[in-house]
Motif scaffolding. Structure first.
Motif, PDB file in Angstrom:
ATOM      1  N   GLU A   1       0.835  -1.197   0.000  1.00  0.00           N
ATOM      2  CA  GLU A   1       0.000   0.000   0.000  1.00  0.00           C
ATOM      3  C   GLU A   1       0.875   1.254   0.000  1.00  0.00           C
ATOM      4  OE1 GLU A   1      -3.317   0.242   2.651  1.00  0.00           O
ATOM      5  OE2 GLU A   1      -3.483  -1.943   2.824  1.00  0.00           O
ATOM      6  N   ARG A   2       0.420   2.281  -0.709  1.00  0.00           N
ATOM      7  CA  ARG A   2       1.164   3.535  -0.791  1.00  0.00           C
ATOM      8  C   ARG A   2       0.233   4.734  -0.613  1.00  0.00           C
ATOM      9  NH1 ARG A   2       4.310   0.705   0.325  1.00  0.00           N
ATOM     10  NH2 ARG A   2       6.335   0.174  -0.565  1.00  0.00           N
ATOM     11  N   ASP A   3      -0.809   4.562   0.177  1.00  0.00           N
ATOM     12  CA  ASP A   3      -1.782   5.619   0.388  1.00  0.00           C
ATOM     13  C   ASP A   3      -1.157   6.785   1.150  1.00  0.00           C
ATOM     14  OD1 ASP A   3      -3.562   3.939  -0.844  1.00  0.00           O
ATOM     15  OD2 ASP A   3      -4.463   3.222   1.020  1.00  0.00           O
ATOM     16  N   ALA A   4      -1.615   7.987   0.841  1.00  0.00           N
ATOM     17  CA  ALA A   4      -1.060   9.188   1.466  1.00  0.00           C
ATOM     18  C   ALA A   4      -1.274   9.200   2.969  1.00  0.00           C
ATOM     19  CB  ALA A   4      -1.685  10.428   0.832  1.00  0.00           C
ATOM     20  N   ASP A   5      -2.322   8.528   3.432  1.00  0.00           N
ATOM     21  CA  ASP A   5      -2.591   8.554   4.875  1.00  0.00           C
ATOM     22  C   ASP A   5      -1.520   7.820   5.673  1.00  0.00           C
ATOM     23  OD1 ASP A   5      -3.853   6.003   3.833  1.00  0.00           O
ATOM     24  OD2 ASP A   5      -4.200   5.727   5.982  1.00  0.00           O
ATOM     25  N   ILE A   6      -0.766   6.926   5.020  1.00  0.00           N
ATOM     26  CA  ILE A   6       0.308   6.234   5.732  1.00  0.00           C
ATOM     27  C   ILE A   6       1.390   7.223   6.126  1.00  0.00           C
ATOM     28  CG2 ILE A   6       2.133   4.493   5.540  1.00  0.00           C
ATOM     29  CD1 ILE A   6       0.311   2.880   3.733  1.00  0.00           C
ATOM     30  N   SER A   7       1.764   8.077   5.190  1.00  0.00           N
ATOM     31  CA  SER A   7       2.785   9.083   5.483  1.00  0.00           C
ATOM     32  C   SER A   7       2.339  10.018   6.602  1.00  0.00           C
ATOM     33  CB  SER A   7       3.097   9.893   4.218  1.00  0.00           C
ATOM     34  OG  SER A   7       4.092  10.866   4.480  1.00  0.00           O
ATOM     35  N   SER A   8       1.115  10.493   6.538  1.00  0.00           N
ATOM     36  CA  SER A   8       0.628  11.414   7.567  1.00  0.00           C
ATOM     37  C   SER A   8       0.525  10.725   8.917  1.00  0.00           C
ATOM     38  CB  SER A   8      -0.726  12.002   7.152  1.00  0.00           C
ATOM     39  OG  SER A   8      -1.700  10.994   6.989  1.00  0.00           O
ATOM     40  N   ALA A   9       0.172   9.451   8.910  1.00  0.00           N
ATOM     41  CA  ALA A   9       0.063   8.706  10.168  1.00  0.00           C
ATOM     42  C   ALA A   9       1.438   8.496  10.803  1.00  0.00           C
ATOM     43  CB  ALA A   9      -0.619   7.364   9.934  1.00  0.00           C
TER      44      ALA A   9
ATOM     45  N   LYS B   1       2.505  11.692  12.308  1.00  0.00           N
ATOM     46  CA  LYS B   1       1.779  11.924  13.568  1.00  0.00           C
ATOM     47  C   LYS B   1       2.423  11.124  14.702  1.00  0.00           C
ATOM     48  CE  LYS B   1      -2.849  11.697  15.620  1.00  0.00           C
ATOM     49  NZ  LYS B   1      -4.284  11.362  15.378  1.00  0.00           N
ATOM     50  N   LEU B   2       2.845   9.903  14.422  1.00  0.00           N
ATOM     51  CA  LEU B   2       3.505   9.087  15.436  1.00  0.00           C
ATOM     52  C   LEU B   2       4.866   9.675  15.816  1.00  0.00           C
ATOM     53  CD1 LEU B   2       2.644   5.525  14.092  1.00  0.00           C
ATOM     54  CD2 LEU B   2       1.847   6.538  16.244  1.00  0.00           C
ATOM     55  N   ALA B   3       5.548  10.249  14.843  1.00  0.00           N
ATOM     56  CA  ALA B   3       6.812  10.926  15.127  1.00  0.00           C
ATOM     57  C   ALA B   3       6.567  12.141  16.016  1.00  0.00           C
ATOM     58  CB  ALA B   3       7.496  11.344  13.831  1.00  0.00           C
ATOM     59  N   ALA B   4       5.501  12.876  15.713  1.00  0.00           N
ATOM     60  CA  ALA B   4       5.168  14.065  16.491  1.00  0.00           C
ATOM     61  C   ALA B   4       4.823  13.703  17.935  1.00  0.00           C
ATOM     62  CB  ALA B   4       4.008  14.804  15.838  1.00  0.00           C
ATOM     63  N   SER B   5       4.231  12.525  18.132  1.00  0.00           N
ATOM     64  CA  SER B   5       3.886  12.114  19.494  1.00  0.00           C
ATOM     65  C   SER B   5       5.138  11.905  20.339  1.00  0.00           C
ATOM     66  CB  SER B   5       3.029  10.844  19.468  1.00  0.00           C
ATOM     67  OG  SER B   5       3.810   9.695  19.192  1.00  0.00           O
ATOM     68  N   LEU B   6       6.219  11.416  19.724  1.00  0.00           N
ATOM     69  CA  LEU B   6       7.479  11.251  20.446  1.00  0.00           C
ATOM     70  C   LEU B   6       8.091  12.611  20.769  1.00  0.00           C
ATOM     71  CD1 LEU B   6       9.000   8.239  18.458  1.00  0.00           C
ATOM     72  CD2 LEU B   6       8.027   8.198  20.781  1.00  0.00           C
ATOM     73  N   ALA B   7       7.942  13.549  19.853  1.00  0.00           N
ATOM     74  CA  ALA B   7       8.411  14.910  20.119  1.00  0.00           C
ATOM     75  C   ALA B   7       7.610  15.515  21.271  1.00  0.00           C
ATOM     76  CB  ALA B   7       8.284  15.766  18.867  1.00  0.00           C
ATOM     77  N   PHE B   8       6.303  15.305  21.269  1.00  0.00           N
ATOM     78  CA  PHE B   8       5.438  15.819  22.338  1.00  0.00           C
ATOM     79  C   PHE B   8       5.804  15.203  23.688  1.00  0.00           C
ATOM     80  CE2 PHE B   8       1.534  15.722  24.895  1.00  0.00           C
ATOM     81  CZ  PHE B   8       1.216  17.067  24.916  1.00  0.00           C
TER      82      PHE B   8
ATOM     83  N   ALA C   1      11.086  13.938  23.332  1.00  0.00           N
ATOM     84  CA  ALA C   1      12.272  13.556  22.568  1.00  0.00           C
ATOM     85  C   ALA C   1      12.858  14.784  21.881  1.00  0.00           C
ATOM     86  CB  ALA C   1      11.922  12.496  21.529  1.00  0.00           C
ATOM     87  N   ASP C   2      14.188  14.836  21.797  1.00  0.00           N
ATOM     88  CA  ASP C   2      14.819  15.929  21.057  1.00  0.00           C
ATOM     89  C   ASP C   2      15.511  15.450  19.790  1.00  0.00           C
ATOM     90  OD1 ASP C   2      17.068  14.752  22.316  1.00  0.00           O
ATOM     91  OD2 ASP C   2      17.027  16.249  23.906  1.00  0.00           O
ATOM     92  N   LEU C   3      15.409  14.148  19.516  1.00  0.00           N
ATOM     93  CA  LEU C   3      15.948  13.543  18.298  1.00  0.00           C
ATOM     94  C   LEU C   3      15.219  12.227  18.087  1.00  0.00           C
ATOM     95  CD1 LEU C   3      19.618  13.320  17.131  1.00  0.00           C
ATOM     96  CD2 LEU C   3      18.350  11.193  17.426  1.00  0.00           C
TER      97      LEU C   3
ATOM     98  N   ASP D   1      13.105  15.516   5.742  1.00  0.00           N
ATOM     99  CA  ASP D   1      12.342  16.664   5.258  1.00  0.00           C
ATOM    100  C   ASP D   1      10.943  16.743   5.847  1.00  0.00           C
ATOM    101  OD1 ASP D   1      11.621  14.377   3.904  1.00  0.00           O
ATOM    102  OD2 ASP D   1      11.252  15.392   2.003  1.00  0.00           O
ATOM    103  N   ASN D   2      10.383  15.620   6.310  1.00  0.00           N
ATOM    104  CA  ASN D   2       9.048  15.679   6.906  1.00  0.00           C
ATOM    105  C   ASN D   2       9.023  15.112   8.324  1.00  0.00           C
ATOM    106  OD1 ASN D   2       9.458  13.075   5.849  1.00  0.00           O
ATOM    107  ND2 ASN D   2       7.274  12.732   5.475  1.00  0.00           N
ATOM    108  N   SER D   3      10.176  15.161   8.986  1.00  0.00           N
ATOM    109  CA  SER D   3      10.265  14.751  10.380  1.00  0.00           C
ATOM    110  C   SER D   3      10.160  15.976  11.283  1.00  0.00           C
ATOM    111  CB  SER D   3      11.602  14.043  10.641  1.00  0.00           C
ATOM    112  OG  SER D   3      11.782  13.796  12.025  1.00  0.00           O
ATOM    113  N   PRO D   4       9.459  15.856  12.399  1.00  0.00           N
ATOM    114  CA  PRO D   4       9.320  17.001  13.296  1.00  0.00           C
ATOM    115  C   PRO D   4      10.581  17.301  14.108  1.00  0.00           C
ATOM    116  CG  PRO D   4       8.253  15.092  14.260  1.00  0.00           C
ATOM    117  CD  PRO D   4       8.674  14.697  12.875  1.00  0.00           C
ATOM    118  N   LEU D   5      11.534  16.366  14.122  1.00  0.00           N
ATOM    119  CA  LEU D   5      12.773  16.512  14.878  1.00  0.00           C
ATOM    120  C   LEU D   5      13.938  16.031  14.020  1.00  0.00           C
ATOM    121  CD1 LEU D   5      11.715  14.983  18.335  1.00  0.00           C
ATOM    122  CD2 LEU D   5      12.113  17.402  17.856  1.00  0.00           C
TER     123      LEU D   5
END
Length: 238
Positions: free
Chosen positions: A171-179, A182-189, A192-194, A209-213
């Motif tokens: 599967e290559r649906d766009a929602d996979i990338s956004s999900a 979101k999971l990366a952002a939860s670790l930042a929240f 985590a600082d890296l 390029d699309n990582s929050p940290l």
């Protein structure tokens, strides 16, 4: 460095298939080459028949150590000078692999931790599959490096595993990338600082390029180490 002076890298692959192809493509792209002969030689056992590593580590199925050891032996017999494996979770069976061969096995976990030592992070988020986290591969390494591991909740990990199996199903649906973002952002929240991208399926959907940290990609770091070792730009140790 011309042909004949490089070392040959053996690759335990197929875990999963697209992650292995991604690794191979990145090796080719990152190699300084002006013709075919300038590229490094890869011997690849692309073996998607290895049973599910997460289920094995959960005790639901037998150990996959013997299968990985057999792959490693085949690669050594075929002429590999050293081995790498394109799967973080399967590194829970590193001892089985090393016991079966006489050439070095280069751990993706060690490669990531080497790079981490050049950063000043103190709390590190681990983006990894269930088996990798259950085996404490990165948690133990981070604690030894005086860093605090930050991991997902059980619900978040379950969500990530659903995404991983969707990726493995093609599967290559766009929602996979956004999900995944979101999971990366939860670790930042969670402080985590890296981030460590400790699953070789993640780079198919998320990079720096699309990582929050700041993000350490296990795939990219293994690519760089594989090339450097094959070029004999770094010493080869077991």
């Amino acid at each position: 460095m011309g042909p004949g002076t490089d070392l040959t890298a053996g690759v335990l692959g197929g875990l999963g298939p697209e992650a292995t192809v991604d690794f191979m493509a990145k090796v080719i792209a990152a190699t300084d080459a002006s013709c075919d002969q300038d590229h490094i030689r890869l011997l690849i056992d692309h073996n998607p028949k290895v049973p599910n590593r997460n289920q094995a580590l959960a005790g639901e199925t037998p150990s996959v150590g013997p299968e990985l050891a057999a792959m490693a032996q085949r690669l050594e017999q075929a002429g590999a000078d050293f081995l790498v494996m394109v799967c973080n979770t399967a590194h829970a069976y590193s001892d089985d692999i090393r016991a079966a061969i006489s050439i070095p096995f280069v751990s993706i976990i060690d490669v990531v931790m080497d790079e981490l030592s050049t950063h000043s992070a103190s709390r590190v988020g681990i983006m990894a599959a269930q088996g990798c986290l259950q085996a404490q591969l990165y948690q133990q390494a981070l604690i030894q490096a005086n860093c605090e591991p930050v991991v997902w909740s059980d619900a978040e990990l379950a969500t990530f595993m659903e995404l991983v199996y969707r990726i493995k199903a093609g599967e290559r649906d766009a929602d996979i990338s956004s999900a995944i973002e979101k999971l990366a952002a939860s670790l930042a929240f969670s402080g985590a600082d890296l981030l460590i991208s400790g699953c070789t399926e993640i780079p198919l959907f998320m990079g720096a390029d699309n990582s929050p940290l700041p993000l350490l990609s296990s795939t990219d770091l293994l690519v760089a180490r594989t090339i450097a070792l094959a070029r004999q730009q770094l010493p080869l140790t077991s």
